[in-house]
Motif scaffolding. Structure first.
Motif, PDB file in Angstrom:
ATOM      1  N   SER A 116       0.903  -1.116   0.051  1.00 42.27           N
ATOM      2  CA  SER A 116       0.017  -0.057   0.158  1.00 42.27           C
ATOM      3  C   SER A 116       1.014   1.188  -0.031  1.00 42.27           C
ATOM      4  N   ALA A 117       0.589   2.158  -0.755  1.00 43.46           N
ATOM      5  CA  ALA A 117       1.337   3.405  -1.037  1.00 43.46           C
ATOM      6  C   ALA A 117       0.992   4.315   0.319  1.00 43.46           C
ATOM      7  N   THR A 118       0.055   4.076   1.173  1.00 47.05           N
ATOM      8  CA  THR A 118      -0.183   4.740   2.341  1.00 47.05           C
ATOM      9  C   THR A 118      -0.425   4.269   3.632  1.00 47.05           C
ATOM     10  N   GLN A 119      -0.210   3.024   3.589  1.00 47.85           N
ATOM     11  CA  GLN A 119      -0.140   2.108   4.849  1.00 47.85           C
ATOM     12  C   GLN A 119       1.225   1.551   4.928  1.00 47.85           C
ATOM     13  N   ASP A 120       1.874   1.769   6.195  1.00 48.11           N
ATOM     14  CA  ASP A 120       3.499   1.368   6.096  1.00 48.11           C
ATOM     15  C   ASP A 120       3.264  -0.060   6.941  1.00 48.11           C
ATOM     16  N   ILE A 121       3.215  -1.309   6.013  1.00 48.27           N
ATOM     17  CA  ILE A 121       3.028  -2.506   6.788  1.00 48.27           C
ATOM     18  C   ILE A 121       4.447  -3.081   6.639  1.00 48.27           C
ATOM     19  N   PRO A 122       4.937  -3.738   7.888  1.00 47.68           N
ATOM     20  CA  PRO A 122       6.276  -4.245   8.047  1.00 47.68           C
ATOM     21  C   PRO A 122       6.030  -5.688   7.177  1.00 47.68           C
ATOM     22  N   GLU A 123       7.048  -6.129   6.668  1.00 50.12           N
ATOM     23  CA  GLU A 123       7.169  -7.439   6.254  1.00 50.12           C
ATOM     24  C   GLU A 123       7.297  -8.554   7.491  1.00 50.12           C
ATOM     25  N   GLY A 124       6.806  -9.818   7.159  1.00 51.51           N
ATOM     26  CA  GLY A 124       6.837 -11.042   8.225  1.00 51.51           C
ATOM     27  C   GLY A 124       5.624 -11.096   8.831  1.00 51.51           C
ATOM     28  N   PRO A 125       5.688 -11.890   9.787  1.00 54.50           N
ATOM     29  CA  PRO A 125       4.302 -12.417  10.518  1.00 54.50           C
ATOM     30  C   PRO A 125       3.701 -11.263  11.098  1.00 54.50           C
ATOM     31  N   ASN A 126       4.247 -10.278  11.680  1.00 49.47           N
ATOM     32  CA  ASN A 126       3.277  -9.266  12.274  1.00 49.47           C
ATOM     33  C   ASN A 126       2.919  -8.419  11.245  1.00 49.47           C
ATOM     34  N   GLY A 127       3.540  -8.255   9.979  1.00 51.86           N
ATOM     35  CA  GLY A 127       2.788  -7.370   9.059  1.00 51.86           C
ATOM     36  C   GLY A 127       1.685  -8.036   8.326  1.00 51.86           C
ATOM     37  N   GLU A 128       1.683  -9.582   8.247  1.00 50.24           N
ATOM     38  CA  GLU A 128       0.662 -10.128   7.833  1.00 50.24           C
ATOM     39  C   GLU A 128      -0.508 -10.150   8.736  1.00 50.24           C
ATOM     40  N   LEU A 129      -0.284 -10.109   9.937  1.00 49.80           N
ATOM     41  CA  LEU A 129      -1.308 -10.139  11.017  1.00 49.80           C
ATOM     42  C   LEU A 129      -2.060  -8.731  10.856  1.00 49.80           C
ATOM     43  N   MET A 130      -1.382  -7.681  10.497  1.00 49.60           N
ATOM     44  CA  MET A 130      -1.929  -6.427  10.632  1.00 49.60           C
ATOM     45  C   MET A 130      -2.517  -6.078   9.243  1.00 49.60           C
ATOM     46  N   GLU A 131      -2.260  -6.861   8.383  1.00 46.41           N
ATOM     47  CA  GLU A 131      -2.891  -6.871   6.887  1.00 46.41           C
ATOM     48  C   GLU A 131      -4.100  -7.651   7.102  1.00 46.41           C
ATOM     49  N   THR A 132      -4.229  -8.582   7.892  1.00 47.10           N
ATOM     50  CA  THR A 132      -5.585  -9.561   8.000  1.00 47.10           C
ATOM     51  C   THR A 132      -6.356  -8.675   8.643  1.00 47.10           C
TER      52      THR A 132
END
Length: 235
Positions: A116-132
């Protein structure tokens, strides 16, 4: 990945922009704004935009979107060597959590990242959880909005107002009230179209002088041959 003659190679990115309605395009995050933000993100991340897909006036609650399906086919084709799919926000990709995760898995299988160009989501398990969590929230918000729109439209109709779209043939709309700068319209008979409707009924019932009762195709043929049009178009 580096090339000895050119130095570090750019990531190959594909952009996807979507608006659900004309109102969103005019008053909220327009397609141009989304594409500008996507381009800025790619510049920041040293990514080159190799293709863009733009969806106009289609909901993110379903995958029945022509440009979206073209996007998926394009990025999952190894010949295109896509590294990133860039959206303005994850809600532009989907507003349905289960569908979001399904297509996200398809991208992962093709070794393509969704960002996302406007949502800074880290890679890895924590980022996957945030995306979900974001995908679930976007889906929930979409359902709540749809329910509110249905309630407002139902109340509007119960109060005798027209909810929009083209009026049925034989009618036109008239502004009955203006509330908070919003026009409230009602249906009224359009005299010119109403006469055509009456003629159709006479043709159907055999009440038109010199003609037997006619079926639908015969009525349309008769009207077209007489030069009668349905809002400028042949019947």
């Amino acid at each position: 990945m580096e090339n000895a003659s050119t130095g570090p190679s750019l990531l190959r990115a594909v952009g996807y922009a979507r608006v659900s309605t004309r109102r969103q395009a005019d008053h909220e995050v327009s397609l141009d704004e989304q594409q500008q933000k996507i381009a800025a993100y790619c510049t920041l991340k040293d990514a080159s935009i190799i293709e863009q897909f733009v969806e106009r006036g289609l909901t993110g609650r379903t995958d029945k979107r022509p440009e979206f399906q073209r996007l998926i086919s394009y990025v999952c084709d190894p010949a295109n060597a896509v590294d990133l799919v860039v959206v303005y926000s994850f809600s532009r990709f989907f507003r349905n959590a289960s569908q979001y995760l399904h297509y996200k898995d398809m991208l992962k299988a093709a070794d393509v990242r969704l960002v996302s160009a406007t949502q800074d989501i880290p890679e890895g398990p924590n980022g996957e959880l945030m995306e979900t969590i974001l995908a679930a929230f976007d889906g929930h918000q979409s359902e709540v909005n749809a329910m509110q729109v249905r309630d407002v439209m139902m109340a509007n109709a119960e109060n005798g107002f027209w909810n929009g779209s083209k009026p049925p043939f034989g009618y036109r709309t008239r502004v009955a009230q203006v509330l908070n700068r919003k026009e409230k319209k009602v249906l009224e008979i359009d005299p010119g179209e109403a006469e055509i409707v009456r003629k159709v009924y006479r043709l159907c019932l055999g009440n038109e002088p010199g003609l037997p009762p006619l079926g639908m195709k015969a009525i349309a043929k008769h009207l077209n041959e007489a030069g009668i049009r349905r809002r400028g178009k042949p019947f």
